[in-house]
Design an enzyme around this catalytic site. Structure first.
Site: not given
Ligand SMILES: *[C@@H]1O[C@H](CO)[C@@H](O)[C@H](O)[C@H]1NC(C)=O
Ligand SMILES: *[C@@H]1O[C@H](CO)[C@@H](O)[C@H](O)[C@H]1NC(C)=O
Length: 355
Positions: A139, A145, A281, A301
């Protein structure tokens, strides 16, 4: 020659072992800083800035070494966040909007993944090995996110239902899903699913590529709908078993608290460090398993493949708090996509079967 090489390797390992037994001194940290700067192609534009960054780096080295001396089930390391203070890291790299008085995540209740006494759940699953997960994305320093967390589970359900793994556009969400979300300043995964449903689909990543900045919505591209979903639903909240059942069926968009220093510098192992439930997140649960008696979630992630275990973190599973590690079971969603080719009822056999 061979002997010399062996001696060198031996000396080197000895040195590594010895140097791991004390905290690095200033000269050593200086050297680490220099090679870290090269590795990450970092250039600071003033001496003041460089001095400030060195100080932060040094504090981080100290913190990481202290942690790694301990007997922990996860390790920390000098990753790309090593010159950032905790506040800077948090500001730049997380970005799911907090559940606060101003916003409540929509509740789209469903019994689909409620737990029944007759349920038999697989002990482990990894959707990466089933071809449902695209390469880890990055990102950058944009609080997007929420877009990656949404797109990850949409890409997965699309692959599961159609057999095609295509990577989809986070940038379209950042630019066009602006009713509640704020692009690089954070956003909401539930609204992002709604956006995709209401828009009738979402574009390919390569046709609406990631810029990592807030842009104006390109209406032409917004009208290109390559992959659609039919609905989205909540996983029953605060119930890791329900999350397990959900994850056994498809990758799940989840919300966690990732603001801690141990999360910042996580490099490997099963994360069982301290963290709160102040959700900030968005990530994707792509599986789960057990290692040496310790249950974990496999979490994708969006900080590039260099962070953690090739872009992933394994987080402790089945903990005492019903919210799960870092609140992982508090706000979990999944897209629903109907089978585009539902099996047609099989016609009655026209040929007599031979015994
Ligand atoms: C390290 O921790 C594990 C698990 O908590 C424990 O079984 C082991 O005995 C510990 N080892 C040392 C050297 O303390
Ligand atoms: C929007 O996308 C189309 C198709 O890629 C492109 O031709 C056009 O220049 C874009 N518009 C703007 C304002 O960037």
């Amino acid at each position: 020659m061979k002997l010399l090489a062996m001696v060198l390797v031996l000396l080197f390992s000895l040195f590594t072992v010895l140097s791991a037994r004390h905290l690095s001194n200033n000269d050593e940290v200086n050297e680490m800083f220099s090679s870290w700067l090269v590795k990450h192609s970092k250039i600071y534009h003033s001496f003041v800035e460089k001095t400030k960054r060195f100080q932060i780096f040094k504090d981080n080295v100290n913190y990481i070494q202290q942690h790694n001396f301990g007997n922990n089930s996860y390790k920390l390391g000098l990753n790309k966040f090593a010159d950032l203070s905790l506040d800077e890291y948090h500001l730049l790299y997380t970005g799911a909007k907090k559940i606060d008085s101003k916003h409540k995540f929509n509740n789209v209740r469903s019994d689909r993944y409620s737990i029944h006494s007759s349920d038999v759940l697989p002990d482990s699953i990894d959707w990466r090995t089933k071809g449902a997960i695209a390469a880890v994305k990055d990102q950058g320093s944009c609080g997007s996110c929420w877009a990656f967390s949404t797109i990850g589970s949409v890409e997965a359900i699309n692959q599961i239902m159609t057999g095609d793994l295509v990577t989809l556009s986070e940038q379209e969400l950042i630019d066009c899903d602006t009713r509640f979300s704020q692009g690089c300043n954070g956003g909401y995964m539930d609204h992002a699913f709604e956006f995709i449903i209401n828009n009738g689909g979402i574009d390919l990543d390569k046709d609406y590529p990631y810029t990592g900045t807030d842009g104006r919505c390109n209406i032409t591209k917004k009208k290109i709908k390559v992959v659609s979903i039919d609905n989205y639903e909540d996983v029953p909240v605060n119930n890791e078993l329900a999350l397990q059942k959900a994850a056994a069926n498809q990758p799940i968009t989840v919300t966690i608290e990732a603001s801690g220093q141990d999360f910042q510098f996580y490099t490997s192992g099963i994360f069982d460090g301290s963290c709160g439930t102040n959700l900030d997140h968005g990530v994707v649960v792509v599986g789960y398993g057990t290692e040496e008696g310790k249950d974990y979630w496999i979490v994708r992630n969006s900080w590039g493949a260099e962070w953690g275990e090739e872009g992933y973190i394994r987080m402790e599973r089945n903990i005492e708090d019903k919210e799960g590690k870092c609140g992982i079971a508090m706000a979990a969603f999944y897209p629903v996509k109907y089978d585009p080719n539902p099996p047609t009822p099989s016609p009655s056999p026209s040929e007599p079967t031979h015994p």
